[in-house]
Design a protein around this motif. Structure first.
Motif, PDB file in Angstrom:
ATOM      1  N   LEU A 169      12.970  61.400 -27.325  1.00  0.00           N
ATOM      2  CA  LEU A 169      11.734  61.364 -28.105  1.00  0.00           C
ATOM      3  C   LEU A 169      11.765  60.237 -29.132  1.00  0.00           C
ATOM      4  O   LEU A 169      10.766  59.522 -29.314  1.00  0.00           O
ATOM      5  CB  LEU A 169      11.533  62.711 -28.802  1.00  0.00           C
ATOM      6  N   GLN A 185       8.598  66.126 -25.745  1.00  0.00           N
ATOM      7  CA  GLN A 185       8.184  67.204 -26.639  1.00  0.00           C
ATOM      8  C   GLN A 185       8.039  68.522 -25.880  1.00  0.00           C
ATOM      9  O   GLN A 185       8.501  69.578 -26.342  1.00  0.00           O
ATOM     10  CB  GLN A 185       6.849  66.845 -27.310  1.00  0.00           C
ATOM     11  N   LEU A 204       5.825  71.351 -31.343  1.00  0.00           N
ATOM     12  CA  LEU A 204       6.011  70.331 -30.304  1.00  0.00           C
ATOM     13  C   LEU A 204       4.994  70.493 -29.182  1.00  0.00           C
ATOM     14  O   LEU A 204       4.450  69.506 -28.672  1.00  0.00           O
ATOM     15  CB  LEU A 204       7.436  70.404 -29.751  1.00  0.00           C
TER      16      LEU A 204
END
Length: 218
Positions: A169, A185, A204
């Motif tokens: 990420l 995510q 997320l």
């Protein structure tokens, strides 16, 4: 049509590149059989005139075969690519060839992953990360971390999976890759919910959904 132009000019390597580009477009649309057809045509038309274009086509073929579940053939083709690259001298260190090496190594990892040979998958995914770095391809580095996360999650090593998703990420953020960011995510949210961190997982998920809603990506 660009391909016909290059063919008529006797530039078979250029024509092969056009077909590979078309294969890449089909792949981005998840049309794997159409992509495979373009890569196969590229390989056939190249006539050995352009080594990079030939390896690119063969690499595309191997990866599409893996996506279509043709694992034995995909593994054979990916291994043959690596053997050819090993024979190269100066070209082997150039980013385009390093990128092909990383992609072929990743394909082998994905084949082992599909076969549920997870330790072997992790071994090959781990090999790709430094190769992507040598290729100066940060998206590739992030892909390596994402795939490692998937493999660790499938081994029920959720903490390690989450660590790799977070690293992926971070890289996707740096290169402004929205799709990659959303995939990382979503994956991390799944493991965090199992690990007893529901609020972090929900946050997320909501971030990823924002991307999916904006782009229509499924």
């Amino acid at each position: 049509e660009a391909r016909k132009f290059w063919e008529s000019a006797g530039e078979y390597g250029k024509a092969a590149e056009v077909l590979c580009d078309a294969g890449d477009v089909y792949f981005s649309l998840s049309k794997y059989r159409e992509a495979l057809s373009q890569y196969e045509e590229s390989l056939a038309i190249n006539k050995g005139s352009d080594q990079l274009a030939r390896l690119t086509a063969l690499n595309g073929i191997a990866y599409m075969q893996a996506n279509l579940g043709q694992n034995d053939t995909a593994l054979e083709n990916a291994q043959s690519i690596l053997k050819e690259i090993e024979k190269l001298t100066a070209e082997r260190t150039l980013p385009p060839f390093k990128r092909i090496e990383a992609q072929a190594t990743n394909t082998i990892g994905e084949v082992y992953h599909a076969r549920r040979e997870l330790q072997k998958a992790i071994e090959y995914y781990s090999k790709t990360e430094p190769i992507w770095r040598e290729a100066r391809d940060r998206a590739g580095e992030a892909l390596a971390l994402l795939n490692l996360g998937y493999a660790y999650a499938d081994m029920s090593d959720l903490r390690r999976a989450s660590e790799h998703y977070q690293r992926a990420l971070s890289l996707f953020d740096k290169i402004h890759d929205g799709r990659g960011r959303a995939l990382a995510q979503t994956a991390n949210a799944g493991v965090l919910s199992i690990l007893g961190e529901p609020q972090a997982a929900l946050d997320l998920h909501q971030k990823a959904l924002g991307y999916f809603h904006q782009t229509g990506y499924k």
